[in-house]
Design a protein around this motif. Structure first.
Motif, PDB file in Angstrom:
ATOM      1  N   LYS A 148       0.807  -0.905  -0.011  1.00 47.63           N
ATOM      2  CA  LYS A 148      -0.245   0.072  -0.122  1.00 47.63           C
ATOM      3  C   LYS A 148       1.026   1.016   0.532  1.00 47.63           C
ATOM      4  O   LYS A 148       1.081   0.912   0.587  1.00 47.63           O
ATOM      5  CB  LYS A 148      -1.053  -0.056   1.848  1.00 47.63           C
ATOM      6  CG  LYS A 148      -1.975   1.266   1.184  1.00 47.63           C
ATOM      7  CD  LYS A 148      -2.875   1.069   2.281  1.00 47.63           C
ATOM      8  CE  LYS A 148      -3.738   2.167   2.373  1.00 47.63           C
ATOM      9  NZ  LYS A 148      -4.388   2.547   3.628  1.00 47.63           N
ATOM     10  N   TRP A 166       3.704  -1.213   3.910  1.00 50.63           N
ATOM     11  CA  TRP A 166       2.154   0.777   3.911  1.00 50.63           C
ATOM     12  C   TRP A 166       3.419   1.444   3.929  1.00 50.63           C
ATOM     13  O   TRP A 166       4.503   2.023   4.712  1.00 50.63           O
ATOM     14  CB  TRP A 166       1.836   0.460   5.060  1.00 50.63           C
ATOM     15  CG  TRP A 166       1.185   1.654   5.186  1.00 50.63           C
ATOM     16  CD1 TRP A 166      -0.154   1.967   4.129  1.00 50.63           C
ATOM     17  CD2 TRP A 166       0.504   2.493   6.836  1.00 50.63           C
ATOM     18  NE1 TRP A 166      -0.161   3.321   4.898  1.00 50.63           N
ATOM     19  CE2 TRP A 166      -0.105   3.803   6.247  1.00 50.63           C
ATOM     20  CE3 TRP A 166       0.688   1.593   7.707  1.00 50.63           C
ATOM     21  CZ2 TRP A 166      -1.563   4.389   6.914  1.00 50.63           C
ATOM     22  CZ3 TRP A 166       0.202   2.787   8.990  1.00 50.63           C
ATOM     23  CH2 TRP A 166      -0.801   4.285   8.148  1.00 50.63           C
ATOM     24  N   TYR A 215       6.140  -1.310   7.651  1.00 48.91           N
ATOM     25  CA  TYR A 215       5.667   0.077   7.548  1.00 48.91           C
ATOM     26  C   TYR A 215       6.430   0.946   7.592  1.00 48.91           C
ATOM     27  O   TYR A 215       7.721   1.574   8.663  1.00 48.91           O
ATOM     28  CB  TYR A 215       4.775   0.370   8.849  1.00 48.91           C
ATOM     29  CG  TYR A 215       3.407   0.040   9.249  1.00 48.91           C
ATOM     30  CD1 TYR A 215       3.494  -1.613   8.363  1.00 48.91           C
ATOM     31  CD2 TYR A 215       2.822   0.088   9.900  1.00 48.91           C
ATOM     32  CE1 TYR A 215       2.244  -1.592   8.363  1.00 48.91           C
ATOM     33  CE2 TYR A 215       1.251  -0.749  10.099  1.00 48.91           C
ATOM     34  CZ  TYR A 215       0.924  -1.963   9.354  1.00 48.91           C
ATOM     35  OH  TYR A 215      -0.565  -2.496   9.591  1.00 48.91           O
TER      36      TYR A 215
END
Length: 165
Positions: free
Chosen positions: A47, A67, A87
Protein backbone atom coordinates in the motif's frame (compact mmCIF):
# COMPACT_ATOMS: atom_id res chain seq x y z
CA UNK A 1 -8.40 10.09 -4.07
CA UNK A 2 -7.85 8.77 -7.58
CA UNK A 3 -4.55 7.15 -6.60
CA UNK A 4 -6.25 5.53 -3.58
CA UNK A 5 -8.80 3.91 -5.88
CA UNK A 6 -6.10 2.80 -8.35
CA UNK A 7 -3.91 1.38 -5.54
CA UNK A 8 -6.87 -0.52 -4.05
CA UNK A 9 -8.05 -1.94 -7.36
CA UNK A 10 -6.02 -2.14 -10.59
CA UNK A 11 -2.63 -2.10 -8.83
CA UNK A 12 -3.70 -4.65 -6.18
CA UNK A 13 -5.47 -6.94 -8.64
CA UNK A 14 -2.52 -7.18 -11.04
CA UNK A 15 -0.90 -10.64 -11.06
CA UNK A 16 2.10 -10.97 -8.77
CA UNK A 17 4.42 -12.71 -11.23
CA UNK A 18 5.48 -11.79 -14.72
CA UNK A 19 7.61 -8.95 -15.98
CA UNK A 20 4.76 -7.18 -17.82
CA UNK A 21 2.74 -6.95 -14.59
CA UNK A 22 5.76 -5.77 -12.59
CA UNK A 23 6.37 -3.04 -15.17
CA UNK A 24 2.66 -2.18 -15.16
CA UNK A 25 2.74 -1.52 -11.37
CA UNK A 26 5.89 0.60 -11.71
CA UNK A 27 4.22 2.52 -14.55
CA UNK A 28 1.11 3.16 -12.42
CA UNK A 29 3.12 4.52 -9.50
CA UNK A 30 5.25 6.66 -11.81
CA UNK A 31 2.05 7.96 -13.43
CA UNK A 32 1.12 9.37 -10.02
CA UNK A 33 4.48 11.08 -9.51
CA UNK A 34 6.77 8.50 -7.91
CA UNK A 35 10.41 8.66 -8.95
CA UNK A 36 11.21 4.97 -9.14
CA UNK A 37 13.43 2.99 -11.44
CA UNK A 38 11.92 0.52 -13.92
CA UNK A 39 13.95 -2.28 -12.28
CA UNK A 40 12.04 -1.95 -9.00
CA UNK A 41 9.68 -4.64 -7.80
CA UNK A 42 6.42 -3.64 -6.12
CA UNK A 43 4.28 -6.40 -4.65
CA UNK A 44 0.65 -5.91 -5.71
CA UNK A 45 -0.47 -5.99 -2.07
CA UNK A 46 1.84 -3.19 -0.91
CA UNK A 47 0.00 0.00 0.00
CA UNK A 48 1.54 3.25 -1.17
CA UNK A 49 0.01 6.49 0.05
CA UNK A 50 1.10 9.77 -1.57
CA UNK A 51 3.29 8.13 -4.26
CA UNK A 52 4.54 11.54 -5.45
CA UNK A 53 6.75 11.58 -2.30
CA UNK A 54 8.33 8.18 -3.04
CA UNK A 55 11.66 7.58 -4.78
CA UNK A 56 13.32 4.20 -5.26
CA UNK A 57 16.66 3.33 -6.83
CA UNK A 58 17.60 0.44 -9.09
CA UNK A 59 16.71 -3.14 -8.11
CA UNK A 60 14.86 -2.19 -4.92
CA UNK A 61 11.66 -3.88 -3.81
CA UNK A 62 8.59 -3.43 -1.61
CA UNK A 63 7.19 -6.61 -0.09
CA UNK A 64 3.68 -7.90 0.49
CA UNK A 65 1.51 -5.80 2.81
CA UNK A 66 4.20 -3.11 3.13
CA UNK A 67 2.69 0.27 4.02
CA UNK A 68 4.47 3.27 2.51
CA UNK A 69 2.89 6.26 4.29
CA UNK A 70 4.70 9.00 2.36
CA UNK A 71 3.24 12.19 3.81
CA UNK A 72 6.84 13.43 3.53
CA UNK A 73 9.64 12.20 1.29
CA UNK A 74 10.64 8.53 1.38
CA UNK A 75 13.90 7.83 -0.43
CA UNK A 76 14.96 4.23 -0.96
CA UNK A 77 18.38 3.68 -2.52
CA UNK A 78 19.63 1.03 -4.94
CA UNK A 79 19.40 -2.70 -4.15
CA UNK A 80 17.23 -2.31 -1.05
CA UNK A 81 14.87 -5.02 0.13
CA UNK A 82 11.87 -3.77 2.06
CA UNK A 83 10.33 -6.98 3.42
CA UNK A 84 6.74 -8.07 4.01
CA UNK A 85 4.59 -6.19 6.54
CA UNK A 86 7.09 -3.32 6.88
CA UNK A 87 5.69 0.12 7.78
CA UNK A 88 7.46 3.26 6.53
CA UNK A 89 5.68 6.05 8.41
CA UNK A 90 6.51 9.71 7.78
CA UNK A 91 3.59 11.19 9.72
CA UNK A 92 2.89 11.44 13.43
CA UNK A 93 1.51 13.94 15.94
CA UNK A 94 3.12 16.37 18.37
CA UNK A 95 1.99 15.01 21.74
CA UNK A 96 3.37 18.11 23.51
CA UNK A 97 0.73 20.32 21.87
CA UNK A 98 -2.91 20.55 22.89
CA UNK A 99 -4.01 20.57 19.24
CA UNK A 100 -2.05 17.32 18.61
CA UNK A 101 -0.60 18.92 15.45
CA UNK A 102 0.44 16.70 12.56
CA UNK A 103 4.21 16.36 12.18
CA UNK A 104 5.84 14.92 9.07
CA UNK A 105 9.50 14.08 8.53
CA UNK A 106 11.23 12.21 5.69
CA UNK A 107 12.66 8.70 5.76
CA UNK A 108 15.85 7.70 3.95
CA UNK A 109 16.89 4.08 3.35
CA UNK A 110 20.36 4.08 1.81
CA UNK A 111 21.57 1.57 -0.77
CA UNK A 112 22.15 -2.14 -0.08
CA UNK A 113 19.95 -2.18 3.03
CA UNK A 114 17.49 -4.85 4.11
CA UNK A 115 14.46 -3.97 6.20
CA UNK A 116 13.19 -7.36 7.41
CA UNK A 117 9.64 -8.57 7.96
CA UNK A 118 7.41 -6.55 10.26
CA UNK A 119 9.84 -3.69 10.95
CA UNK A 120 8.61 -0.14 11.54
CA UNK A 121 10.57 2.95 10.47
CA UNK A 122 9.31 6.11 12.17
CA UNK A 123 9.39 9.69 10.86
CA UNK A 124 12.80 11.31 10.37
CA UNK A 125 14.83 8.09 10.37
CA UNK A 126 17.86 7.55 8.12
CA UNK A 127 19.05 4.00 7.54
CA UNK A 128 22.74 3.97 6.60
CA UNK A 129 24.16 2.13 3.60
CA UNK A 130 24.32 -1.66 3.93
CA UNK A 131 22.21 -1.89 7.09
CA UNK A 132 20.08 -4.78 8.23
CA UNK A 133 17.01 -3.98 10.33
CA UNK A 134 15.84 -7.20 11.95
CA UNK A 135 12.31 -8.57 11.90
CA UNK A 136 9.81 -6.71 14.11
CA UNK A 137 12.29 -3.93 14.90
CA UNK A 138 10.99 -0.45 15.77
CA UNK A 139 13.45 2.11 14.40
CA UNK A 140 13.12 5.50 16.12
CA UNK A 141 16.66 6.83 15.50
CA UNK A 142 19.16 6.91 12.66
CA UNK A 143 21.11 3.72 11.98
CA UNK A 144 24.85 3.87 11.21
CA UNK A 145 26.08 2.35 7.92
CA UNK A 146 26.91 -1.37 7.73
CA UNK A 147 25.29 -2.30 11.04
CA UNK A 148 22.60 -4.70 12.19
CA UNK A 149 19.89 -3.40 14.53
CA UNK A 150 16.89 -5.02 16.14
CA UNK A 151 14.39 -4.87 18.97
CA UNK A 152 11.77 -2.44 20.26
CA UNK A 153 13.15 0.18 20.31
CA UNK A 154 15.88 -0.98 17.97
CA UNK A 155 19.41 -1.21 19.29
CA UNK A 156 22.81 -1.91 17.76
CA UNK A 157 23.46 -5.67 17.48
CA UNK A 158 26.69 -5.84 15.48
CA UNK A 159 28.72 -4.42 12.62
CA UNK A 160 28.30 -6.16 9.28
CA UNK A 161 31.58 -7.79 8.39
CA UNK A 162 32.02 -10.00 5.36
CA UNK A 163 33.91 -13.27 5.49
CA UNK A 164 36.39 -14.02 2.74
CA UNK A 165 36.03 -17.41 1.05
Amino acid sequence: MIWGMVNASVFRWSPRVGRPFKLFRVWLVRLFGADIDWTCSLHPKCKIEYPWHLSMGRYSSLGERTWVYAMASIQIGDKCCIGNDVYLLTGSHDVARKDFMLVTRPIVVNSCSWIATGAYLLPGVTIGEGCVVSAKALVCKDVAPWTVVGGNPSKFIKKREFKSN
